[in-house]
Design a protein around this motif. Structure first.
Motif, short mmCIF file in Angstrom:
data_model
loop_
_atom_site.label_atom_id
_atom_site.label_comp_id
_atom_site.label_asym_id
_atom_site.label_seq_id
_atom_site.Cartn_x
_atom_site.Cartn_y
_atom_site.Cartn_z
N GLY A 573 -8.77 -0.85 6.66
CA GLY A 573 -7.32 -0.92 6.71
C GLY A 573 -6.77 -0.93 5.29
O GLY A 573 -7.14 -1.80 4.49
N LEU A 574 -5.94 0.06 4.95
CA LEU A 574 -5.28 0.12 3.64
C LEU A 574 -3.80 -0.19 3.88
O LEU A 574 -3.08 0.63 4.45
N ILE A 575 -3.37 -1.38 3.49
CA ILE A 575 -2.07 -1.91 3.95
C ILE A 575 -1.20 -2.31 2.76
O ILE A 575 -1.65 -3.05 1.87
N ASP A 576 0.04 -1.84 2.77
CA ASP A 576 1.02 -2.30 1.79
C ASP A 576 1.43 -3.73 2.14
O ASP A 576 1.58 -4.07 3.32
N VAL A 577 1.61 -4.57 1.13
CA VAL A 577 1.92 -5.98 1.39
C VAL A 577 3.33 -6.15 1.93
O VAL A 577 3.57 -6.88 2.89
N ILE A 578 4.31 -5.47 1.32
CA ILE A 578 5.70 -5.63 1.73
C ILE A 578 6.09 -4.50 2.66
O ILE A 578 6.16 -3.34 2.27
#
Length: 639
Positions: A573-578
């Motif tokens: 999973g490559l996920i942006d924090v905001i």
């Protein structure tokens, strides 16, 4: 002295209606050997003292009480006042109020704006004095003593107490006027009060309001001292009748609040800096997203075949420029204190040389710049963005010290120095790398040098100086294991020397321009969660080129739906924090609870301080992939 063992139990009555003051007084006295009774109503306090006054040692009597004020209580008690020592509590800053209370029988007064920690000592003093008066039975002399204390208070009060006629002529003024305004007491007596005002209109306004029966409390004015300098003051003044006649006078106090106003200005400046910092963090986030798209697009273009050498050079130039531009966002985050501290092996020669054009742009054209470098590399371990901020701060200070032009020399050298003992983790025989910044400016005296690294201290005018530059330099150097020394004399310029331990050995940049070597064939599936449409597609293309299968999600909700309904295996999973509908930490918790063995990589264009509000999240981590990142950096994190 231990009051708990050396002083017998004191029975104290506190007549006070303010819950805050009751709390503070009780807290201040609870460590001592006392019995404290609290009454919040004036009538109840009078009745208690009128009947049980013999059972009280000390009375703490507030001036303003519901039902009956302190003056009325003292007047009605009359001779019963002889049964206890009375300390008068008042929030009124006028000396006249305290004097009136002492004339009615109070042994002393205690201003509420004082530190309550001193209250017990004052209680002990008045009780001891009261005991002596009882033993010698000279109550009449106690009145004389109180008058003497009033006179002593009049002579030694720190605020200025004054009395003026209705026409504005000074009847009397305390000697403290000498400390605040520089005038002698008798020098001013008989003169017009308006003489002290910077603006005559301020004086006229005050007299007009007083004549209408208004009392002025904490009225801020500018007065003029004996050197014609402005002094910020707070004025309390009211109109008083003279001997029940139709004549009246004005009495009041003046307090010097110049130090307070300076602190207030510092506070507002700090608020402005905080606002600028928040804006910088927001700008840096958006800017990083744009840079991410440019960087990845250029790198992907290099992977295409049949490119001319000229096109390749142009693409590499775009990549280099984009990576240089990313340093600007890091500088913005440093300004906002949201830049993550990242020390690397840095050649100060190379850094200063790259900053040459920036330094010249900062300087006045009348200032000649000289740069001197070591013959070989000057390697230190520091954050290069922090280092650049230090240099620019120092250059700006040097420029401002040479308003008419001059010489500025930045020299990097290698040396041993006495400063060794102030540097951490310094090995035996390890040399220092020194950056000296020498100007031919106005210079500083010894007292100024001692203060220059204090927050908010500045020698510049109000429109130029914030007093934050050198304090920021000092803090940055401390974080980067560097120290700073200064030598200066008036009209002889200043020399600042910054020292870092020399780094032994050098780590070459092993980044390759040929991005194809970072592309591998894989059968893994990545869930990409990014709410910026263009950025999501660009990163997705990068991952597809690297051989991954990509599942695109613009939000937490879509990502959760994908996790719950996708039939295959999600490896990463490559996920942006905001995200617009949540954050990456919560989403990480959701996904790891449903997909066994999945690897989660969080990414963000914000600084670490922006994300610190999520510290209580069980999935919070500071190990975040900072945007913009290149292909190599991304693949090294997800593989």
């Amino acid at each position: 002295m231990n009051y708990k063992t050396d002083i017998p139990t004191l029975k104290i009555l506190l007549a006070e209606d303010s819950e805050d003051d009751i709390y503070l007084i009780s807290k201040a006295l609870n460590v001592y050997n006392i019995e404290l009774k609290i009454i919040t109503n004036g009538i109840e306090a009078f009745e208690y003292l009128n009947t049980d006054g013999n059972n009280v040692d000390v009375v703490l009597l507030d001036y303003k009480l519901p039902g009956m004020d302190g003056f009325e209580i003292m007047q009605k008690l009359d001779t019963k006042m002889e049964n206890f020592a009375l300390l008068f509590l008042t929030a009124d800053t006028l000396v006249e109020t305290a004097v009136e209370a002492m004339k009615l029988g109070a042994m002393d007064f205690f201003p509420k704006f004082k530190d309550y920690k001193t209250l017990y000592d004052q209680i002990i003093k008045i009780h001891a004095r009261y005991s002596q008066l009882l033993e010698s039975k000279i109550l009449k002399e106690a009145l004389v003593s109180s008058e003497k204390e009033y006179r002593m208070m009049f002579e030694n009060i720190q605020d200025i107490y004054f009395e003026i006629t209705s026409n504005g002529q000074l009847l009397d003024i305390t000697p403290s006027v000498k400390n605040i305004l520089g005038y002698g007491r008798y020098e001013l007596k008989g003169s017009l009060f308006s003489f002290l005002f910077k603006q005559r209109s301020d004086y006229d306004n005050i007299i007009s309001r007083l004549a209408s029966g208004e009392d002025l409390i904490n009225y801020e004015i500018d007065l003029i001292n004996n050197d014609d300098a402005d002094i910020k003051c707070s004025l309390n003044i009211s109109r008083k009748q003279i001997d029940n006649s139709q004549n009246y006078k004005y009495v009041g106090t003046i307090r010097d609040i110049s130090t307070y106003k300076k602190l207030e200005e510092m506070f507002f400046q700090a608020q402005k800096m905080d606002a600028i910092g928040k804006l910088s963090g927001s700008v840096a986030h958006d800017y990083n997203n744009y840079l991410q798209i440019i960087l990845v697009s250029a790198q992907l273009s290099l992977l295409d075949g049949q490119l001319s050498e000229k096109t390749k050079e142009r693409l590499k130039n775009i990549i280099d420029t984009t990576q240089s531009a990313s340093k600007l966002t890091r500088s913005l985050l440093t300004l906002s204190r949201k830049h993550k501290f990242e020390p690397v092996v840095t050649d100060l020669n190379e850094n200063i040389n790259k900053m040459k054009n920036m330094i010249k742009a900062v300087l006045d054209e009348r200032i000649q710049l000289e740069l001197v470098f070591t013959n070989d590399k000057a390697l230190v371990l520091c954050d290069p963005i922090h280092f650049e901020q230090v240099v620019i701060n120092m250059v700006v200070n040097a420029r401002d010290a040479m308003p008419n032009g001059g010489m500025l020399k930045l020299e990097i050298s290698r040396e041993k120095h006495k400063i060794y003992g102030d540097l951490k983790n310094l090995k035996n025989n390890q040399q220092l790398i020194c950056l000296s910044i020498v100007d031919s400016g106005t210079g500083m005296d010894k007292s100024t040098i001692e203060k220059i690294f204090d927050p908010f201290f500045t020698t510049k005018s109000e429109s130029k100086g914030t007093g934050l530059g050198l304090s920021t330099v000092f803090n940055i150097l401390e974080q980067n294991n560097g120290v700073i020394e200064v030598e200066s004399e008036i009209d002889k310029g200043s020399a600042f020397k910054i020292y870092f331990p020399e780094h032994v050995g050098y780590i070459e940049n092993n980044f390759k321009d040929d991005y194809t070597e970072h592309v591998n064939i894989t059968n893994k599936t990545i869930l990409l969660v990014e709410n910026n449409d263009d950025l999501r597609l660009t990163i997705g293309e990068m991952l597809l080129k690297a051989g991954y299968e990509v599942l695109y999600s613009p939000s937490c909700k879509v990502a959760q739906y994908t996790v719950d309904n996708y039939k295959g295996k999600i490896d990463i999973g490559l996920i942006d924090v905001i995200l617009e509908d949540g954050n990456g930490f919560d989403l990480k918790e959701y996904i790891t609870g449903r997909v066994d063995g999945i690897k989660i990589v969080l990414m963000s264009g914000y600084g670490s301080d922006n994300l610190s509000k999520y510290k209580d999240n069980p999935c919070y981590t500071e190990d975040i992939l900072d945007k913009p990142f290149d292909i190599k950096k991304l693949l090294s994190r997800i593989n």
